[in-house]
Design an enzyme around this catalytic site. Structure first.
Site, PDB file in Angstrom:
ATOM      1  CG  MET B  13      67.243  45.382  52.093  1.00  0.00           C
ATOM      2  SD  MET B  13      68.610  45.003  51.054  1.00  0.00           S
ATOM      3  CE  MET B  13      67.247  43.741  49.936  1.00  0.00           C
ATOM      4  N   GLY B  16      61.546  40.880  53.208  1.00  0.00           N
ATOM      5  CA  GLY B  16      60.200  40.743  52.449  1.00  0.00           C
ATOM      6  C   GLY B  16      60.244  41.459  51.017  1.00  0.00           C
ATOM      7  CG  LEU B  38      66.857  46.963  60.808  1.00  0.00           C
ATOM      8  CD1 LEU B  38      65.825  48.011  60.956  1.00  0.00           C
ATOM      9  CD2 LEU B  38      68.187  47.538  60.758  1.00  0.00           C
ATOM     10  CB  CYS B 107      58.817  49.326  65.474  1.00  0.00           C
ATOM     11  SG  CYS B 107      60.232  48.519  64.325  1.00  0.00           S
ATOM     12  CB  CYS B 200      57.623  40.964  63.860  1.00  0.00           C
ATOM     13  SG  CYS B 200      58.281  42.230  65.132  1.00  0.00           S
TER      14      CYS B 200
END
Ligand SMILES: Cc1ncc(COP(=O)(O)O)c(C=O)c1O
Lengths: 396, 358
Positions: B13, B16, B38, B107, B200
């Protein structure tokens, strides 16, 4: 549900709930001059006397606050500001390396923003501050020390500090000494007079009182610069309308905790020793951190490292089995960082990450230990498999 | 999506709306769902700035609130060290080597469907649910989302079958609008939270400045591909990407009066080569680090960037690499990007672009 996290907060005692709810209805402002105000004031003052009594203090020593964090801030900042104002030379703040963040971060803030020089007093492998270590730090330049703060008992590993001895070193040099007794109060005998501390922090929710109430015991005559300004309700050191229900419930919890302490201390020590013995039997590679069982350790504290495991995996798996405990230190986002306490004790980082704190309190029973022991073996095995992926080497 | 009810499922989660609804659907499907946020940043900012939407403390709080509303346990997993080593350091190394990396692909490959998935399986979970917009058939076939504008199959296209085997994407059959509507209906506070777009970990979306901080100035010439003439200077080749037109600050105009584009970035010599748009057209490429379970030449379409169209292609496996002939040229694609191959909406495989040729 098996609750093994009493050090985080412990359920309110029925006596405290009763005092709290009784004071909520018909509440008045304890500073009001009418009959209702006098009634509230009387409740506050009776609570103050009662707390002072169980803590070996005078009622006038007790300053009610909004909790342990506020009391620590008030003591550390207030003493620093007043000492430095009296003598600009006094900029050194000596605190143990294993303090709660309420002390440690406050001292860091003073260093970063207010010109303080922060010095952390090291601890040994059990988390103990040796008086010689403090003496050496003071003697380097006694006249530049503004204050010393060393907690009574450690919140993570439960190590009890030689507070009276440390306070006497401070007094030899005329330095004010503060101790955070949030974890000690209610678990071991905590006397303000016997400790000879100048200031002492306590918090209600750790002894079965409500959250958001605490006190700073402050020796009369000691100058302390306030940081909350306003009505000056508490000795002109702390402002804000008195939390009458909270204060009454705090005193009620303190009375019960103190009355039960001699028996509870023995009972919890036995229960804790049983917990440690049986967990070590299930997980032979686990290691107990902190002082050995006895006078040097809080009776309700068991802090263990499970090599090869990550603490957050262990916690999650235990949680799924209905066993609630703690990794010791959590930041605001809930991220388990390696504990500064364990690192200060010389525990290597990977081991520090694989640690759990089990803490017992009033209401803890043998069935709680049974529930933990029943699942800890499989939980550690599973977390160990996840730990291997993360590159942790298991020694179990 | 082939979910058997009653599995132990880990829902990643981000904070978002997508991952919140994905977790909600897993709960509805009868699974035992645990939410995990995370933590990927070593020093997370406390509040969201701009359009970033996954790595701040505010995002962690949003994820926690969504889990509360769904009534599922919630934890934060600290993967900051792994993320730094496997995504951020790799991102910097790629730029320093003249490649244009896609950190989201990295990622997914190394963090979400590797470190997180492996940890989840080791801890006894059966599957990991994410809010990616893509479909995953019971036989393991990855397909585009029904919402082509939000489709994320491209950033998942390089996952191995064993990584996809334990992944679940409950949103693939829904449009983004439907997901937002459902979030609102479920009382999830993130229903109208803006989408995240930028990388990010790069604050304010300024990749050039961020790289300059990490790599320091490495000045060199900007050279014209046709005349060999030095047209200007730059203070770090890594700040340029192939196909870039803006920000070249060239002194004089090109002989043909047309704009010039970055054609090549050579960090070794610190040279940036520029030229006309047509020189950007690439008709073949070689892909490495491939996932390609097919024999013989395969005619299909290729996608070479996250938000881009597809071009017809013929793919041939050659050892650990793929030879790709593009039937129509692609423009402005750089080594380091992912290439993903499709048959209609079906993902056939993919890899990372090692080199391109005109
Ligand atoms: C040693 C110690 N000091 C201070 C505090 C903070 O007390 P409070 O929660 O009342 O602010 C705690 C509780 O977490 C503690 O354990």
């Amino acid at each position: 549900m098996t609750y093994l996290d009493h050090a985080a907060t412990t359920p309110m005692r029925p006596e405290a709930v009763e005092a709290f709810t009784a004071a909520l209805t018909g509440a008045r402002n304890a500073s009001s001059l009418h009959a209702g105000g006098r009634r509230a004031r009387r409740l506050v003052e009776e609570s103050r006397e009662s707390l002072a009594e169980v803590l070996g203090a005078r009622p006038s020593d007790v300053i009610f606050t909004g909790g342990g964090t506020e009391s620590d801030n008030l003591a550390v900042k207030g003493l620093f500001w007043s000492r430095r104002a009296a003598d600009p030379q006094r900029r050194r703040v000596l605190v143990s390396a294993v303090e709660h963040p309420a002390v440690l971060d406050t001292a860091s803030w003073l260093a970063g923003q207010q010109g303080a020089v922060l010095e952390k007093i090291p601890v040994d492998g059990t988390g103990l501050v040796h008086p010689e270590a403090l003496r050496a730090a003071v003697q380097a330049d006694p006249s530049s020390v503004a204050l010393i703060s060393v907690m009574w008992a450690n919140s993570e590993v439960g190590t009890i500090q030689p507070v009276a001895e440390l306070a006497s070193i401070a007094h030899n040099y005329g330095i004010p000494f503060h101790t955070d007794a949030v974890q000690a109060f209610g678990q071991v005998e905590t006397s303000f007079a016997a400790s000879a501390a100048d200031a002492l922090t306590i918090s209600a929710h750790k002894i079965g009182g409500p959250v958001g109430v605490g006190a700073l015991l402050l020796r009369r005559g000691l100058e302390l610069e306030p940081h909350l300004h306003g009505g000056g309700q508490e000795r002109d050191v702390r402002s804000g309308t008195l939390n009458t229900p909270g204060v009454a419930a705090f005193a009620a919890a303190a009375r019960v905790a103190t009355a039960e302490l001699p028996a509870e201390r023995l009972r919890l020590t036995d229960l804790r020793d049983d917990l440690v013995r049986r967990v070590l039997a299930e997980v032979p590679g686990a290691v107990l951190n902190g002082a050995p069982s006895g006078a040097g350790r809080l009776p309700g504290n068991a802090h263990l490292t499970f090599p090869g495991c990550e603490g957050d995996s262990l916690l999650m798996l235990l949680d799924a089995h209905g066993v609630e405990c703690s990794t010791g230190s959590a930041c605001s986002a809930g991220i388990a960082r390696p504990s500064h306490v364990l690192l200060a004790m010389g525990v290597e980082e990977a081991h520090a990450r694989g640690s759990l704190r089990f803490s017992l309190g009033h209401g803890s029973v043998a069935a709680d230990v049974d529930a933990l022991v029943a699942v800890i073996g499989q939980v550690v095995e599973r977390a160990g498999r996840a730990g291997e992926l993360a590159g942790l080497t298991s020694r179990i | 999506m082939g979910i058997v009810s009653g599995m132990k499922v880990l829902a990643a989660m981000s904070g978002g709306v997508d991952s919140a609804v994905a977790a909600a659907r897993a709960v509805d499907a009868g699974h035992d769902v645990t939410g995990v946020h995370l933590a990927l940043s070593r020093s997370p900012a406390s509040d969201r700035g701009g359009s970033r939407g996954c790595c701040t403390l505010e995002d962690a709080r949003d994820a926690r609130r969504a889990a509360d509303v769904l009534g599922i346990p919630f934890y934060v997993w600290d993967l900051a060290d792994r993320f730094e080593a496997e995504v951020i350091d790799q991102f910097v190394a790629d730029y320093a080597a003249g490649r244009t990396p896609n950190p989201c692909v990295q990622c997914n490959e190394r963090i979400k469907f590797s470190a997180v998935l492996d940890k989840a399986l080791a801890l006894g979970f059966d599957a990991v649910v994410t809010g990616h917009h893509a479909r995953l058939d019971p036989d393991g076939t990855l397909r585009r989302s029904v919402d082509l504008a939000k489709d994320q199959s491209y950033v998942l296209g390089t996952l191995r079958p064993d990584q996809l085997a334990a992944a679940r994407f409950p949103l693939g059959d829904s449009t983004k609008a439907q997901v937002r509507e459902e979030a609102a209906r479920r009382g999830l506070g993130v229903a109208d939270k803006p989408d995240s777009h930028d990388i990010c970990f790069v604050a304010a979306g300024d990749t050039g400045a961020w790289l300059r901080d990490r790599l320091g100035p490495r000045p060199g010439p900007i050279v014209d591909s046709e005349t060999g003439e030095t047209l200007g200077e730059h203070d770090g080749a890594y700040a340029f990407t192939v196909g870039q037109r803006r920000g070249l600050r060239l002194g004089h105009p090109a002989p043909d009066g047309r704009p010039r584009y970055v054609l090549e970035v050579s960090p070794v010599t610190s040279t940036v080569t520029v030229g006309p748009a047509r020189a950007l057209d690439m008709r073949s490429l070689v892909a490495e680090r491939i996932v390609w379970p097919h024999e013989g030449p395969v005619s299909c379409v290729a996608q070479v960037r996250a938000h881009g169209g597809v071009v017809p292609a013929v793919v041939r496996a050659r050892g650990e690499e793929l030879d790709v002939q593009l039937v129509e040229p692609v423009r402005g694609t750089a080594a380091g990007q992912a290439v993903v191959f499709y048959d209609g909406d079906r993902v056939l495989g993919g890899g990372r672009i090692r080199s391109l040729a005109a």
